[in-house]
Design an enzyme around this catalytic site. Structure first.
Site, PDB file in Angstrom:
ATOM      1  N   HIS A 307      22.208  35.749 -49.500  1.00 28.88           N
ATOM      2  CA  HIS A 307      21.885  34.804 -48.228  1.00 28.88           C
ATOM      3  C   HIS A 307      23.107  34.109 -48.855  1.00 28.88           C
ATOM      4  O   HIS A 307      23.363  33.881 -50.336  1.00 28.88           O
ATOM      5  CB  HIS A 307      20.415  34.832 -48.854  1.00 28.88           C
ATOM      6  CG  HIS A 307      20.896  33.509 -47.239  1.00 28.88           C
ATOM      7  ND1 HIS A 307      21.238  32.610 -47.258  1.00 28.88           N
ATOM      8  CD2 HIS A 307      19.630  33.849 -46.143  1.00 28.88           C
ATOM      9  CE1 HIS A 307      20.289  31.876 -46.375  1.00 28.88           C
ATOM     10  NE2 HIS A 307      19.468  32.844 -45.294  1.00 28.88           N
ATOM     11  N   ASP A 364      14.531  39.288 -44.811  1.00 29.67           N
ATOM     12  CA  ASP A 364      14.558  40.607 -43.984  1.00 29.67           C
ATOM     13  C   ASP A 364      13.789  41.058 -44.455  1.00 29.67           C
ATOM     14  O   ASP A 364      14.400  42.958 -44.252  1.00 29.67           O
ATOM     15  CB  ASP A 364      15.787  41.341 -43.259  1.00 29.67           C
ATOM     16  CG  ASP A 364      16.531  40.233 -42.275  1.00 29.67           C
ATOM     17  OD1 ASP A 364      17.402  39.331 -42.310  1.00 29.67           O
ATOM     18  OD2 ASP A 364      15.731  39.478 -41.348  1.00 29.67           O
TER      19      ASP A 364
END
Ligand code: SDX
Length: 428
Positions: A307, A364
């Site tokens: 991320h 996700d």
């Protein structure tokens, strides 16, 4: 601590004010940089170190794994609020009381019909069209049927545009899924709650009564809350910069949907399931995929990992992972890819390459496992992400417009050819 930053260029010092946020984040205000230095700019591909705006909507602390919407923790909101309350909180800044929430929902219900002409647009798509391309087109096309939602200079016009898209977007989401399934494109049921109505529109069969499954409803409501906003991510920045030209709300959202589609962003939830399925087909050989993810010559990445901001656990991933276990056991669903996901996570968290780069599971990584257990087709996963992110995009667009921010127009450093005289054909 000084309230200024000093920059020295070619022996000349320049001072720039420091901006401090309510969470003590510090930014260097370089609004005058180019003019005082005679043209010097900064450059920061991917904006890894550059703030585009000051915002009061969402706070992230990537090192500590903190996420708050308008000061409320994501853990509290996911546990104690419902999606419509969170949508109101993000857009208007406060949790609604019962009366305010009821009026907000009533105004949305009034806007929950879509012009039947829109069906001609969705009919023009082949069934094989990816749902993200369909929903982005339909969202943009809404402008043609709602022209007053473009120039929203008054708060009233902006409110009307907001309840309009919150009423119509779920219908378009349901139509996008049902079109691929050859099911009739119908409308919702205004006697239901916001998310319950979404489920009924998506899953109701024309030849049977629809009965809400509370486990499914609670799981989807929580997933939508977890996706509702995430400060200046790629798609939100796209919504803000598109809206900064004073393009309408609906087309700004359509631009955000397009940005979200990319597999490095919201499209990752579909890519994660496709990756887990490939590993399952490959006999569950997670080590082979870990090696591919670390091989610089191989474009493969471990989807759902890493991320830009979180260099610790994504707090949403923690909540979703716990919810995945609960939902699958409550629904009596056995999904082998959940075990593969957990095995992959364990391996990655112990692997030096991932540890060194602070790569953790993100929002996700587990969400697709729940969507699948809820009966949502894989290609619809990112559309569900956009349904969750809708109130965040709206809130950010509203903040940008009410803040009267200038049109977004970054500078560049030119590295191409310097002046050269035109070359006639005989000399080329
Ligand atoms: C979302 O920004 C947001 O807030 C987004 C989001 C939201 O709510 O809006 O949180 C939603 O988009 C989550 C992210 C979903 N994407 C994926 O899961 C795709 C896989 N992850 C990556 O592609 C990547 O981690 C990004 C795109 C998420 C972040 O990329 P960055 O910040 O640009 O980091 P990078 O590409 O510079 O990577 C740093 C290093 C590199 O290695 P080195 O060059 O230092 O040796 O880490 C490696 C990368 O190769 N790396 C990975 C990896 N992610 C980063 N290696 C293998 N697998 C991965 N997934």
């Amino acid at each position: 601590m000084s309230d200024k930053a000093t920059l020295e260029i070619n022996g000349t010092s320049y001072e720039f004010p420091l901006v401090k946020g309510t969470e003590n984040e510090i930014g260097i205000d370089i609004k005058t940089l180019r003019s005082v230095t005679g043209g010097v700019i900064t450059i920061d591909p991917g904006y890894k170190n550059t703030g585009s705006c000051e915002s009061a909507i969402t706070f992230l602390d990537g090192e500590k794994g903190i996420l708050r919407y308008r000061g409320y923790s994501i853990e509290d909101l996911a546990e104690k609020a419902d999606f419509l309350e969170v949508a109101y909180l993000l857009i208007f800044g406060e949790l609604p009381n019962a009366e305010t929430l009821e009026k907000f929902h009533a105004d949305i219900k009034k806007e929950s019909l879509v012009d039947e002409e829109m069906k001609k647009i969705i009919d023009a798509f082949p069934k094989s069209a990816h749902p993200m391309g369909v929903i982005a087109s339909l969202t943009s096309a809404l402008t043609a049927f709602n022209p007053t939602s473009v120039n929203v200079d008054s708060e009233e016009a902006m409110y009307n545009a907001i309840v309009r898209i919150l009423g119509k977007f779920p219908v378009l989401v349901a139509w996008t899924m049902r079109k691929r399934q050859g099911l009739p494109l119908e409308y919702g049921d205004t006697s239901l709650g916001y998310v319950e109505n979404v489920l009924k529109m998506m899953f109701r069969k024309p030849n049977e009564e629809y009965v809400t499954n509370k486990v499914v409803l609670d799981a989807l409501d929580k997933l939508l809350i977890l996706h509702a906003d995430h400060e200046q991510n790629c798609s939100t920045s796209t919504v803000r910069i598109t809206g900064s030209s004073h393009a309408g709300l609906f087309v700004s959202l359509a631009a955000g949907i397009s940005a979200l589609w990319g597999p490095l962003h919201g499209g990752a939830n579909q890519a994660v399931i496709e990756m887990l399925e490939a590993i399952k087909e490959d006999g569950g050989d997670t080590k082979k995929y870990m090696a591919k993810a670390k091989d610089k010559s191989d474009p493969f990445r471990l989807m759902g990992f890493g991320h830009r901001v979180y260099k610790n656990f994504d707090p949403r991933a923690k909540i979703i992972k716990k919810s995945a276990d609960e939902v699958l056991s409550n629904l009596g669903v056995e999904d082998p890819v959940l075990d593969i996901a957990k095995g992959l996570e364990k391996e990655a968290l112990e692997d030096q390459y991932f540890v060194d780069r602070k790569l953790y599971p993100n929002v996700d990584f587990y969400s697709g496992i729940i969507y699948r257990a809820l009966g949502i087709p894989t290609e619809m996963f990112t559309v569900m992400f956009s349904l969750g992110r809708l109130p965040g995009w709206i809130a950010q667009w509203k903040e940008m417009r009410l803040g009267k921010e200038p049109i977004g127009r970054p500078r560049q450093i030119y590295t191409g050819e310097t002046y050269r005289p035109f070359k006639t054909m005989d000399k080329r």
